[in-house]
Design a protein around this motif. Structure first.
Motif, PDB file in Angstrom:
ATOM      1  N   ALA A 150      -3.293  -7.011  -1.947  1.00 17.95           N
ATOM      2  CA  ALA A 150      -2.672  -5.913  -2.692  1.00 17.95           C
ATOM      3  C   ALA A 150      -3.313  -4.580  -2.316  1.00 17.95           C
ATOM      4  O   ALA A 150      -2.630  -3.565  -2.138  1.00 17.95           O
ATOM      5  CB  ALA A 150      -2.801  -6.167  -4.195  1.00 17.95           C
ATOM      6  N   ALA A 151      -4.652  -4.589  -2.196  1.00 16.45           N
ATOM      7  CA  ALA A 151      -5.344  -3.363  -1.803  1.00 16.45           C
ATOM      8  C   ALA A 151      -4.975  -2.961  -0.383  1.00 16.45           C
ATOM      9  O   ALA A 151      -4.843  -1.779  -0.068  1.00 16.45           O
ATOM     10  CB  ALA A 151      -6.856  -3.565  -1.924  1.00 16.45           C
ATOM     11  N   ALA A 152      -4.784  -3.937   0.499  1.00 18.03           N
ATOM     12  CA  ALA A 152      -4.402  -3.637   1.881  1.00 18.03           C
ATOM     13  C   ALA A 152      -3.016  -3.009   1.941  1.00 18.03           C
ATOM     14  O   ALA A 152      -2.778  -2.055   2.693  1.00 18.03           O
ATOM     15  CB  ALA A 152      -4.447  -4.917   2.719  1.00 18.03           C
ATOM     16  N   LYS A 153      -2.084  -3.515   1.119  1.00 18.92           N
ATOM     17  CA  LYS A 153      -0.736  -2.933   1.088  1.00 18.92           C
ATOM     18  C   LYS A 153      -0.773  -1.510   0.559  1.00 18.92           C
ATOM     19  O   LYS A 153      -0.056  -0.627   1.050  1.00 18.92           O
ATOM     20  CB  LYS A 153       0.169  -3.802   0.223  1.00 18.92           C
ATOM     21  CG  LYS A 153       0.530  -5.141   0.844  1.00 18.92           C
ATOM     22  CD  LYS A 153       1.436  -5.959  -0.073  1.00 18.92           C
ATOM     23  CE  LYS A 153       1.776  -7.304   0.570  1.00 18.92           C
ATOM     24  NZ  LYS A 153       2.625  -8.128  -0.331  1.00 18.92           N
ATOM     25  N   ALA A 154      -1.591  -1.267  -0.464  1.00 20.40           N
ATOM     26  CA  ALA A 154      -1.714   0.088  -1.002  1.00 20.40           C
ATOM     27  C   ALA A 154      -2.270   1.033   0.050  1.00 20.40           C
ATOM     28  O   ALA A 154      -1.829   2.181   0.186  1.00 20.40           O
ATOM     29  CB  ALA A 154      -2.605   0.071  -2.243  1.00 20.40           C
ATOM     30  N   ALA A 155      -3.260   0.569   0.819  1.00 22.43           N
ATOM     31  CA  ALA A 155      -3.839   1.393   1.876  1.00 22.43           C
ATOM     32  C   ALA A 155      -2.816   1.684   2.968  1.00 22.43           C
ATOM     33  O   ALA A 155      -2.740   2.801   3.492  1.00 22.43           O
ATOM     34  CB  ALA A 155      -5.066   0.684   2.466  1.00 22.43           C
ATOM     35  N   GLU A 156      -2.002   0.677   3.288  1.00 23.49           N
ATOM     36  CA  GLU A 156      -0.975   0.871   4.317  1.00 23.49           C
ATOM     37  C   GLU A 156       0.071   1.878   3.856  1.00 23.49           C
ATOM     38  O   GLU A 156       0.520   2.746   4.635  1.00 23.49           O
ATOM     39  CB  GLU A 156      -0.311  -0.470   4.627  1.00 23.49           C
ATOM     40  CG  GLU A 156       0.703  -0.402   5.762  1.00 23.49           C
ATOM     41  CD  GLU A 156       1.340  -1.754   6.054  1.00 23.49           C
ATOM     42  OE1 GLU A 156       2.260  -1.801   6.890  1.00 23.49           O
ATOM     43  OE2 GLU A 156       0.904  -2.760   5.442  1.00 23.49           O
ATOM     44  N   ALA A 157       0.457   1.821   2.584  1.00 24.22           N
ATOM     45  CA  ALA A 157       1.419   2.769   2.039  1.00 24.22           C
ATOM     46  C   ALA A 157       0.866   4.187   2.076  1.00 24.22           C
ATOM     47  O   ALA A 157       1.583   5.154   2.362  1.00 24.22           O
ATOM     48  CB  ALA A 157       1.794   2.375   0.609  1.00 24.22           C
ATOM     49  N   ALA A 158      -0.443   4.322   1.777  1.00 24.00           N
ATOM     50  CA  ALA A 158      -1.080   5.636   1.808  1.00 24.00           C
ATOM     51  C   ALA A 158      -1.078   6.210   3.216  1.00 24.00           C
ATOM     52  O   ALA A 158      -0.838   7.410   3.424  1.00 24.00           O
ATOM     53  CB  ALA A 158      -2.509   5.537   1.271  1.00 24.00           C
ATOM     54  N   GLU A 159      -1.327   5.354   4.215  1.00 23.54           N
ATOM     55  CA  GLU A 159      -1.317   5.809   5.609  1.00 23.54           C
ATOM     56  C   GLU A 159       0.067   6.293   6.017  1.00 23.54           C
ATOM     57  O   GLU A 159       0.219   7.318   6.704  1.00 23.54           O
ATOM     58  CB  GLU A 159      -1.769   4.670   6.534  1.00 23.54           C
ATOM     59  CG  GLU A 159      -3.262   4.439   6.526  1.00 23.54           C
ATOM     60  CD  GLU A 159      -3.682   3.424   7.586  1.00 23.54           C
ATOM     61  OE1 GLU A 159      -2.792   2.757   8.141  1.00 23.54           O
ATOM     62  OE2 GLU A 159      -4.885   3.322   7.837  1.00 23.54           O
ATOM     63  N   LYS A 160       1.104   5.571   5.590  1.00 20.91           N
ATOM     64  CA  LYS A 160       2.464   5.981   5.917  1.00 20.91           C
ATOM     65  C   LYS A 160       2.798   7.326   5.282  1.00 20.91           C
ATOM     66  O   LYS A 160       3.469   8.183   5.878  1.00 20.91           O
ATOM     67  CB  LYS A 160       3.463   4.928   5.450  1.00 20.91           C
ATOM     68  CG  LYS A 160       3.435   3.651   6.288  1.00 20.91           C
ATOM     69  CD  LYS A 160       4.478   2.652   5.808  1.00 20.91           C
ATOM     70  CE  LYS A 160       4.469   1.400   6.687  1.00 20.91           C
ATOM     71  NZ  LYS A 160       5.474   0.407   6.231  1.00 20.91           N
ATOM     72  N   ALA A 161       2.344   7.523   4.036  1.00 21.96           N
ATOM     73  CA  ALA A 161       2.580   8.800   3.364  1.00 21.96           C
ATOM     74  C   ALA A 161       1.896   9.939   4.106  1.00 21.96           C
ATOM     75  O   ALA A 161       2.444  11.040   4.232  1.00 21.96           O
ATOM     76  CB  ALA A 161       2.086   8.733   1.921  1.00 21.96           C
ATOM     77  N   GLU A 162       0.695   9.672   4.594  1.00 18.63           N
ATOM     78  CA  GLU A 162      -0.028  10.677   5.380  1.00 18.63           C
ATOM     79  C   GLU A 162       0.745  11.045   6.637  1.00 18.63           C
ATOM     80  O   GLU A 162       0.855  12.223   7.015  1.00 18.63           O
ATOM     81  CB  GLU A 162      -1.414  10.142   5.746  1.00 18.63           C
ATOM     82  CG  GLU A 162      -2.358   9.990   4.563  1.00 18.63           C
ATOM     83  CD  GLU A 162      -3.620   9.241   4.956  1.00 18.63           C
ATOM     84  OE1 GLU A 162      -3.873   9.122   6.171  1.00 18.63           O
ATOM     85  OE2 GLU A 162      -4.331   8.779   4.054  1.00 18.63           O
ATOM     86  N   GLU A 163       1.280  10.022   7.297  1.00 20.58           N
ATOM     87  CA  GLU A 163       2.037  10.270   8.523  1.00 20.58           C
ATOM     88  C   GLU A 163       3.286  11.113   8.249  1.00 20.58           C
ATOM     89  O   GLU A 163       3.628  12.023   9.008  1.00 20.58           O
ATOM     90  CB  GLU A 163       2.426   8.943   9.173  1.00 20.58           C
ATOM     91  CG  GLU A 163       1.240   8.171   9.729  1.00 20.58           C
ATOM     92  CD  GLU A 163       1.645   6.783  10.230  1.00 20.58           C
ATOM     93  OE1 GLU A 163       2.854   6.457  10.120  1.00 20.58           O
ATOM     94  OE2 GLU A 163       0.769   6.049  10.710  1.00 20.58           O
TER      95      GLU A 163
END
Length: 529
Positions: A439-452
């Motif tokens: 779950a934490a990994a998915k949240a981190a991935e979503a944050a990276e996409k938002a940054e992009e």
């Protein structure tokens, strides 16, 4: 039945060369006992006839088959056995011929490895930190880390069922060592590494099969058969003895579970269960004082739960003195006194018996032959009986092992057949920690996409600004309006860029750091698996 009364079991004795008949009163069967003697002097047969006798009186029995030859309890002895004439002669000598007969007994076979009996399991949580530490041979500091891990599991609702649960939890403790150290004390990486290596060794020995579900229900070893006889539970231990620490720790766990779960019943007319602990010296070899104190406590108090514990070992000296003093029923087979230590042990063994003016106990212990013993059982008011030189009665069941086919037949008709065979792997600490990490990994991935996406938006506005710059018009008629429009657009763009940069900084502080922790947890979990 082969017993001489409903309130006692006949052990042996009689004849001109021996004293009075030796009987164990059932109401004192929970006062514990000792079966001792050198290899080949008859300890196993004594264990067998006591198990038969208790079962015949409706008392369930639990014992370990260390040498693989106690499975014969499930099959009747027969007249074509090579020792048949000797058995009949012995029964005649001790006045037991009329009561003696061959018979089989109700048996349940158990095996930690699930090969020679029904699987027998417990959970890591039920085993507890003290016994887990004993099982792994941990130091005091490492035991402290195990205690912290169990506390964390309790506080965070993480069920510890099997070894992978404990391994995953230890990895999590390592990743969060700084925070846990502030609350519970030092948690060093070296201690965690030593514990993980110990778990790996245990797993290689097959110890992982001990932990899991369905876990043993104590009611399944405290059963009587349809005819009222107690069932004899036999733990296959011939293979298990290659891991003596696992063997001793498992039996100690079983004792402690009986102690904790069974209700107080005071002084029953007969035991609720009799527990034979073969190769008892393994329980005390290199055992820390805390563990020996626990065994002493269990031995002292478990008799009020109706459980009798009988230690089987080569030398009484193998049992700590405080525990030895609580063993009221004793069968001492021959001891060999070749060394000074042996002679000292022999003297100490003789001193634990109530003297008999008819013979020297120390000399008798040296002289008794195979199938003979010096015995003493509790008599009226729980007093130790006078030591007697005793010829042990012959067994009613088969002497020696049964065949693999016969064992399979007994297992197939067992009242618990099929109950423990299939392993249940429900959600526990391993799965829960893994789900948290994912779950934490998915949240981190979503944050990276938002940054992009934010970066793309900023880049697009910068390109638009460049286009505005190229398209400037210098004619006086439109300059003022164009300049005003450009100024407004630039301010709007600068404001938007500033907002986006602020968002990027905040997401970088949270997103990348969170991602770094998640990767550490995931890596650890996969390594521990």
């Amino acid at each position: 039945m082969a017993e001489t009364g409903l309130d006692r079991i006949f052990v042996g004795g009689g004849g001109e060369a021996y004293g009075e008949a030796q009987e164990l009163l059932l109401k004192y069967g929970n006062r514990h006992g000792l079966i001792a003697g050198a290899t080949g002097t008859g300890k196993t047969v004594t264990l067998q006839i006591l198990a038969e006798s208790f079962a015949a009186q409706g008392v369930p029995v639990f014992l370990s088959d260390v040498k693989g030859d106690l499975s014969g309890l499930a099959k009747s002895g027969s007249a074509d056995f090579k020792l048949h004439e000797a058995f009949m002669s012995r029964a005649e000598t001790i006045g037991f011929a009329e009561a003696y007969k061959y018979e089989a007994f109700p048996v349940t076979f158990w095996d930690l490895f699930g090969e020679q009996g029904h699987p027998i399991r417990t959970t890591v949580a039920e085993m507890g930190p003290l016994l887990i530490s004993r099982l792994l041979g941990l130091t005091e500091a490492q035991e402290g880390v195990i205690n912290v891990a169990f506390r964390v599991a309790d506080e965070q609702g993480l069920p510890l069922l099997d070894l992978k649960d404990l391994q995953a939890l230890l990895v999590w403790c390592g990743e969060n060592a700084d925070e846990l150290t502030l609350r519970y004390g030092n948690i060093s990486k070296s201690s965690l590494g030593a514990i993980q290596r110990g778990l790996l060794v245990l797993e290689n020995q097959g110890g992982d099969k001990l932990f899991g579900e369905p876990a043993l229900e104590l009611s399944d070893i405290i059963r009587t058969d349809v005819d009222g006889r107690g069932r004899i539970n036999i733990l296959a231990a011939d293979t298990l003895m290659s891991a003596p620490g696992l063997y001793a720790t498992f039996l100690l766990w079983l004792l402690s579970e009986l102690f904790e779960e069974l209700p107080e019943i005071g002084n029953p007319d007969k035991p609720k269960l009799v527990f034979f602990f073969d190769e008892a010296h393994l329980l005390f070899d290199d055992a820390p004082k805390a563990l020996v104190d626990k065994v002493e406590q269990v031995a002292r108090l478990i008799r009020s739960k109706g459980v009798g514990v009988y230690f089987v070992t080569q030398n009484p000296d193998d049992i700590p003195e405080d525990i030895l003093g609580q063993l009221g029923n004793r069968v001492q087979h021959a001891l060999r006194a070749f060394t000074a230590r042996d002679q000292k042990a022999l003297r100490l063994a003789a001193e634990t018996y109530r003297s008999n003016p008819r013979f020297d106990i120390e000399e008798a212990i040296k002289q008794v032959g195979t199938g003979e013993a010096v015995t003493s059982f509790l008599i009226k008011k729980g007093e130790p009986g006078v030591a007697e030189r005793t010829l042990i009665r012959p067994p009613s069941s088969k002497l020696g092992p049964i065949t693999a086919a016969e064992r399979a037949e007994v297992m197939a008709t067992s009242p618990i057949a099929g109950k423990y065979e299939a392993v249940l792997d429900r959600e526990s600490a391993f799965e829960m920690l893994k789900a948290r990490a994912e779950a934490a990994a998915k949240a981190a991935e979503a944050a990276e996409k938002a940054e992009e996406e934010a970066a793309k938006e900023v880049s697009g506005r910068e390109a638009l600004e460049r286009e505005f710059s190229k398209a400037r018009r210098y004619d006086g008629q439109n300059y003022s309006r164009t300049s005003s429009s450009r100024s407004s657009s630039r301010k709007s763009s600068e404001k938007s860029i500033g907002e986006q940069l602020g968002k990027m900084v905040m997401k970088e502080l949270t997103g990348t750091t969170g991602k770094r922790i998640v990767r550490g947890i995931l890596g650890g979990l996969f390594k521990a698996r």
